[in-house]
Design a protein around this motif. Structure first.
Motif, PDB file in Angstrom:
ATOM      1  N   GLN A 261       0.828  -1.204   0.000  1.00  0.00           N
ATOM      2  CA  GLN A 261       0.000   0.000   0.000  1.00  0.00           C
ATOM      3  C   GLN A 261       0.865   1.258   0.000  1.00  0.00           C
ATOM      4  N   GLN A 301      -2.737  -5.906  -6.005  1.00  0.00           N
ATOM      5  CA  GLN A 301      -4.139  -5.496  -6.109  1.00  0.00           C
ATOM      6  C   GLN A 301      -4.994  -6.237  -5.079  1.00  0.00           C
ATOM      7  N   ASP A 302      -4.739  -7.513  -4.885  1.00  0.00           N
ATOM      8  CA  ASP A 302      -5.469  -8.288  -3.877  1.00  0.00           C
ATOM      9  C   ASP A 302      -5.329  -7.657  -2.500  1.00  0.00           C
ATOM     10  N   ARG A 304      -4.813  -4.735  -1.621  1.00  0.00           N
ATOM     11  CA  ARG A 304      -5.453  -3.420  -1.491  1.00  0.00           C
ATOM     12  C   ARG A 304      -6.983  -3.524  -1.493  1.00  0.00           C
ATOM     13  N   ASP A 305      -7.485  -4.719  -1.718  1.00  0.00           N
ATOM     14  CA  ASP A 305      -8.932  -4.934  -1.750  1.00  0.00           C
ATOM     15  C   ASP A 305      -9.374  -5.413  -0.372  1.00  0.00           C
ATOM     16  N   LYS A 307     -11.995  -5.294   1.535  1.00  0.00           N
ATOM     17  CA  LYS A 307     -13.253  -5.994   1.770  1.00  0.00           C
ATOM     18  C   LYS A 307     -13.237  -7.427   1.232  1.00  0.00           C
ATOM     19  N   ALA A 308     -12.203  -7.752   0.457  1.00  0.00           N
ATOM     20  CA  ALA A 308     -12.076  -9.125  -0.043  1.00  0.00           C
ATOM     21  C   ALA A 308     -11.338 -10.016   0.950  1.00  0.00           C
ATOM     22  N   ASN A 320      -9.940  -0.823   7.516  1.00  0.00           N
ATOM     23  CA  ASN A 320      -9.196   0.242   6.837  1.00  0.00           C
ATOM     24  C   ASN A 320      -8.048   0.816   7.679  1.00  0.00           C
TER      25      ASN A 320
END
Length: 354
Positions: A261, A301-302, A304-305, A307-308, A320
């Motif tokens: 991040q 990318q994973d 940074r997601d 909620k996944a 967060n």
């Protein structure tokens, strides 16, 4: 949310003069001195500079084992990087300190894992390593080079946490980072020695109360992201609230896991990883533009997601600001998207009532 690399550590060598029980890259004197020679090391710097001018930590192994380390430092400084160095301190001399000043090393980090030779040397597996840290701190003070202290803890030395902090503060460190071990590399062998989850919360509460009292030294728990969930919770219960501070060389904001991040790690072969404790590669910086790795790799990318994230982490109202330790999730479950295994908090959405 914008994701910008503000802090990058590079494993300049896997060789080290120590053989610590928790070592991420299992360093020792038998390892290759370097996989990237001077020319390719400078190319690595160029690749990073195409995207950003970060805090750039020359790490290892032991970076002072490379004779060209200050050539690399000077080059990175010329690119606008804020160059720092992570060393165990054993190789520091007056001459080395002068070279640090000449090449504009902004901050040095030393490792101190106990308040005495008995505790520290047992952890570092090398007699005399505690005395070496003491000499290193004295030299850095004499040469007016700012330094911080990283301290790593398992059950082996957790009773010495407060005393280690007091010593770090007494040595004149600008900051003290309390690392809660992630079992990676040689650290996998200390899985049975990891601080127990019930002790974990007690230690973080101690850190919270101690941090509220400090105005001269920055304190920050590392690889303990749920501290950033605990702080607002504890602040609600206290009239004396903790206001988070940061160093000039902050990795950006008061947040738990920031891997992929605002930080990343580049290993000795040029492989870009979310952090030094998650042994998964997003791409090689000498083969793929750093911008493409940072912005397009599926791994980054994973992460940074938010909620996944799975289990309690994905459902948590504090995701967060905490995020859980992705490296610890991977080391324990084999899935970096799983919930933080050392956190016992039950999110509101899963039935917790405050």
């Amino acid at each position: 949310m914008e994701f910008v690399p503000k802090w990058i550590a590079w494993e300049s060598t896997e060789r080290c003069n120590l053989s610590c029980i928790h070592c991420r890259c299992s360093s020792d004197m038998e390892k290759d001195l370097f996989h990237l020679d001077t020319q390719r090391a400078l190319q690595l710097v160029d690749r990073i500079a195409e995207l950003c001018q970060p805090v750039f930590v020359l790490s290892g192994g032991e970076p002072l084992m490379r004779e060209d380390i200050f050539d690399i430092a000077r080059y990175a400084d010329g690119k606008g990087f804020r160059v720092c160095m992570a060393t165990n301190g054993a190789l520091l001399t007056d001459d080395i300190c002068e070279q640090m000043k000449q090449t504009n090393i902004r901050m040095v980090s030393l490792s101190l894992d106990g308040s005495s030779a008995e505790v520290h040397d047992n952890f570092r597996q090398v007699p005399g390593s505690f005395d070496a840290v003491m000499r290193a701190a004295e030299l850095l003070n004499q040469h007016q080079i700012p330094f911080l202290i990283n301290s790593s803890f398992t059950q082996r030395n957790q009773e010495d946490i407060a005393a280690t902090f007091r010593l770090a503060k007494g040595l004149g460190a600008r900051a003290w980072y309390m690392f809660m071990i992630v079992p990676t590399g040689r650290g996998e062998d200390v899985m049975a020695e990891l601080v127990k989850p019930e002790d974990y919360n007690e230690i973080l509460r101690w850190h919270y109360e101690q941090e509220k009292q400090e105005d001269k030294i920055l304190m920050r728990p590392t690889c303990a992201p749920h501290y950033y969930r605990m702080v607002p919770q504890l602040n609600k219960q206290s009239d004396d609230k903790l206001e988070r501070r940061s160093l000039t060389f902050s990795t950006g904001g008061a947040k738990g896991c920031i891997a992929a991040q605002s930080i990343c790690f580049i290993d000795a072969r040029g492989n870009v990883k979310p952090c030094s404790y998650l042994p998964l590669t997003a791409g090689n910086i000498l083969e793929t533009p750093f911008k493409a790795i940072w912005e397009e790799s599926q791994l980054f990318q994973d992460m940074r997601d938010f909620k996944a994230y799975k289990g309690r982490c994905g459902a948590c109202e504090y995701v967060n600001v905490c995020g859980g330790c992705r490296a610890r999730a991977y080391s324990v479950t084999g899935d970096y998207m799983e919930e933080e295994p050392f956190c016992d908090y039950v999110p509101l959405s899963m039935g917790h009532s405050s």
